[in-house]
Write a protein that holds these residues in place. Structure first.
Motif, PDB file in Angstrom:
ATOM      1  N   LEU A  77     -15.633  11.108  33.322  1.00  0.00           N
ATOM      2  CA  LEU A  77     -15.202  12.655  33.377  1.00  0.00           C
ATOM      3  C   LEU A  77     -14.949  13.311  32.093  1.00  0.00           C
ATOM      4  N   GLU A  78     -14.342  12.688  31.038  1.00  0.00           N
ATOM      5  CA  GLU A  78     -14.058  13.268  29.833  1.00  0.00           C
ATOM      6  C   GLU A  78     -15.397  13.344  29.150  1.00  0.00           C
ATOM      7  N   SER A  79     -16.159  12.316  29.246  1.00  0.00           N
ATOM      8  CA  SER A  79     -17.489  12.421  28.646  1.00  0.00           C
ATOM      9  C   SER A  79     -18.430  13.832  29.269  1.00  0.00           C
ATOM     10  N   ILE A  80     -18.257  13.983  30.505  1.00  0.00           N
ATOM     11  CA  ILE A  80     -19.099  15.247  31.013  1.00  0.00           C
ATOM     12  C   ILE A  80     -18.550  16.286  30.346  1.00  0.00           C
ATOM     13  N   LEU A  81     -16.956  16.552  30.497  1.00  0.00           N
ATOM     14  CA  LEU A  81     -16.544  17.683  30.127  1.00  0.00           C
ATOM     15  C   LEU A  81     -16.980  17.986  28.555  1.00  0.00           C
ATOM     16  N   GLU A  82     -16.939  16.837  27.822  1.00  0.00           N
ATOM     17  CA  GLU A  82     -17.186  17.075  26.515  1.00  0.00           C
ATOM     18  C   GLU A  82     -18.661  17.728  26.362  1.00  0.00           C
ATOM     19  N   ASP A  83     -19.643  17.071  27.056  1.00  0.00           N
ATOM     20  CA  ASP A  83     -20.813  17.946  27.045  1.00  0.00           C
ATOM     21  C   ASP A  83     -20.919  19.138  27.306  1.00  0.00           C
ATOM     22  N   VAL A  84     -20.074  19.665  28.502  1.00  0.00           N
ATOM     23  CA  VAL A  84     -19.869  20.930  28.938  1.00  0.00           C
ATOM     24  C   VAL A  84     -19.400  21.816  27.918  1.00  0.00           C
ATOM     25  N   VAL A  85     -18.489  21.347  27.165  1.00  0.00           N
ATOM     26  CA  VAL A  85     -17.709  22.151  26.082  1.00  0.00           C
ATOM     27  C   VAL A  85     -18.940  22.497  25.136  1.00  0.00           C
ATOM     28  N   HIS A  86     -19.457  21.480  24.790  1.00  0.00           N
ATOM     29  CA  HIS A  86     -20.678  21.700  23.459  1.00  0.00           C
ATOM     30  C   HIS A  86     -21.591  22.730  24.134  1.00  0.00           C
ATOM     31  N   CYS A  87     -22.106  22.644  25.240  1.00  0.00           N
ATOM     32  CA  CYS A  87     -23.199  23.384  25.798  1.00  0.00           C
ATOM     33  C   CYS A  87     -22.592  24.819  26.065  1.00  0.00           C
ATOM     34  N   ALA A  88     -21.511  25.120  26.599  1.00  0.00           N
ATOM     35  CA  ALA A  88     -20.853  26.348  26.717  1.00  0.00           C
ATOM     36  C   ALA A  88     -20.542  27.189  25.387  1.00  0.00           C
ATOM     37  N   THR A  89     -20.422  26.528  24.606  1.00  0.00           N
ATOM     38  CA  THR A  89     -19.870  27.070  22.996  1.00  0.00           C
ATOM     39  C   THR A  89     -21.131  27.117  22.146  1.00  0.00           C
ATOM     40  N   ALA A  90     -22.420  26.494  22.576  1.00  0.00           N
ATOM     41  CA  ALA A  90     -23.622  26.473  21.664  1.00  0.00           C
ATOM     42  C   ALA A  90     -23.919  27.836  21.567  1.00  0.00           C
ATOM     43  N   THR A  91     -24.771  28.107  20.362  1.00  0.00           N
ATOM     44  CA  THR A  91     -25.616  29.295  20.135  1.00  0.00           C
ATOM     45  C   THR A  91     -26.462  29.519  21.337  1.00  0.00           C
ATOM     46  N   PHE A  92     -27.263  28.443  21.559  1.00  0.00           N
ATOM     47  CA  PHE A  92     -28.290  28.579  22.733  1.00  0.00           C
ATOM     48  C   PHE A  92     -28.148  27.424  23.609  1.00  0.00           C
TER      49      PHE A  92
ATOM     50  N   ILE B  27     -30.472  25.674  27.053  1.00  0.00           N
ATOM     51  CA  ILE B  27     -31.183  25.771  27.843  1.00  0.00           C
ATOM     52  C   ILE B  27     -30.942  24.894  29.110  1.00  0.00           C
ATOM     53  N   GLY B  28     -30.968  25.563  30.113  1.00  0.00           N
ATOM     54  CA  GLY B  28     -30.527  24.748  31.419  1.00  0.00           C
ATOM     55  C   GLY B  28     -31.505  24.728  32.441  1.00  0.00           C
ATOM     56  N   ASN B  29     -31.071  24.066  33.629  1.00  0.00           N
ATOM     57  CA  ASN B  29     -32.067  23.887  34.598  1.00  0.00           C
ATOM     58  C   ASN B  29     -31.734  24.894  35.788  1.00  0.00           C
ATOM     59  N   THR B  30     -32.482  25.723  36.389  1.00  0.00           N
ATOM     60  CA  THR B  30     -32.142  26.460  37.448  1.00  0.00           C
ATOM     61  C   THR B  30     -31.736  25.913  38.858  1.00  0.00           C
TER      62      THR B  30
ATOM     63  N   ARG C  43     -23.534  27.844  32.560  1.00  0.00           N
ATOM     64  CA  ARG C  43     -23.629  29.511  32.592  1.00  0.00           C
ATOM     65  C   ARG C  43     -22.436  30.112  32.910  1.00  0.00           C
ATOM     66  N   GLN C  44     -21.771  29.772  33.997  1.00  0.00           N
ATOM     67  CA  GLN C  44     -20.493  30.291  34.055  1.00  0.00           C
ATOM     68  C   GLN C  44     -19.493  30.303  33.183  1.00  0.00           C
ATOM     69  N   LEU C  45     -19.513  29.294  32.545  1.00  0.00           N
ATOM     70  CA  LEU C  45     -18.411  29.235  31.307  1.00  0.00           C
ATOM     71  C   LEU C  45     -18.855  29.966  30.188  1.00  0.00           C
ATOM     72  N   ARG C  46     -20.048  29.980  29.991  1.00  0.00           N
ATOM     73  CA  ARG C  46     -20.695  30.822  28.981  1.00  0.00           C
ATOM     74  C   ARG C  46     -20.255  32.393  29.107  1.00  0.00           C
TER      75      ARG C  46
ATOM     76  N   THR D 223     -25.789  34.274  28.712  1.00  0.00           N
ATOM     77  CA  THR D 223     -25.826  33.390  29.777  1.00  0.00           C
ATOM     78  C   THR D 223     -27.475  33.087  29.795  1.00  0.00           C
ATOM     79  N   LYS D 224     -28.249  33.939  29.179  1.00  0.00           N
ATOM     80  CA  LYS D 224     -29.833  33.629  29.043  1.00  0.00           C
ATOM     81  C   LYS D 224     -29.984  33.678  27.620  1.00  0.00           C
ATOM     82  N   SER D 225     -30.153  32.392  26.852  1.00  0.00           N
ATOM     83  CA  SER D 225     -30.281  32.045  25.650  1.00  0.00           C
ATOM     84  C   SER D 225     -31.518  31.167  25.208  1.00  0.00           C
TER      85      SER D 225
END
Length: 79
Positions: A38-53, A55-58, A67-70, A77-79
């Motif tokens: 779970l820590e591993s997943i949350l680390e991914d989420v933090v990096h994605c949420a704070t990134a400049t860009f 690209i997710g999957n609908t 996107r909600q965190l962003r 939310t669209k970058s």
């Protein structure tokens, strides 16, 4: 945990590899062993949420969560 984040982000900028494998999660018997996954997943989420860009999957609930965190932290939310 700053040590965990430091280990995880080693090599930034550029590619990085999450050393946690799904086999380890599947073999976990205790809550503590599963918590590492779970820590591993949350680390991914933090990096994605704070990134400049981002690209997710609908169709992905993880992408929707990111996107909600962003939106919550004021990132586009669209970058």
């Amino acid at each position: 945990n700053s040590e965990l984040i430091a280990d995880y982000t080693e090599g930034f900028p550029g590619r990085r590899w999450n050393t946690y494998a799904i086999e380890s999660y599947n073999a976990a018997y205790t809550a503590q062993e599963a918590a590492r996954a779970l820590e591993s997943i949350l680390e991914d989420v933090v990096h994605c949420a704070t990134a400049t860009f981002f690209i997710g999957n609908t169709c992905s609930t993880m992408s929707d969560y990111i996107r909600q965190l962003r939106a919550y932290i004021g990132r586009p939310t669209k970058s």
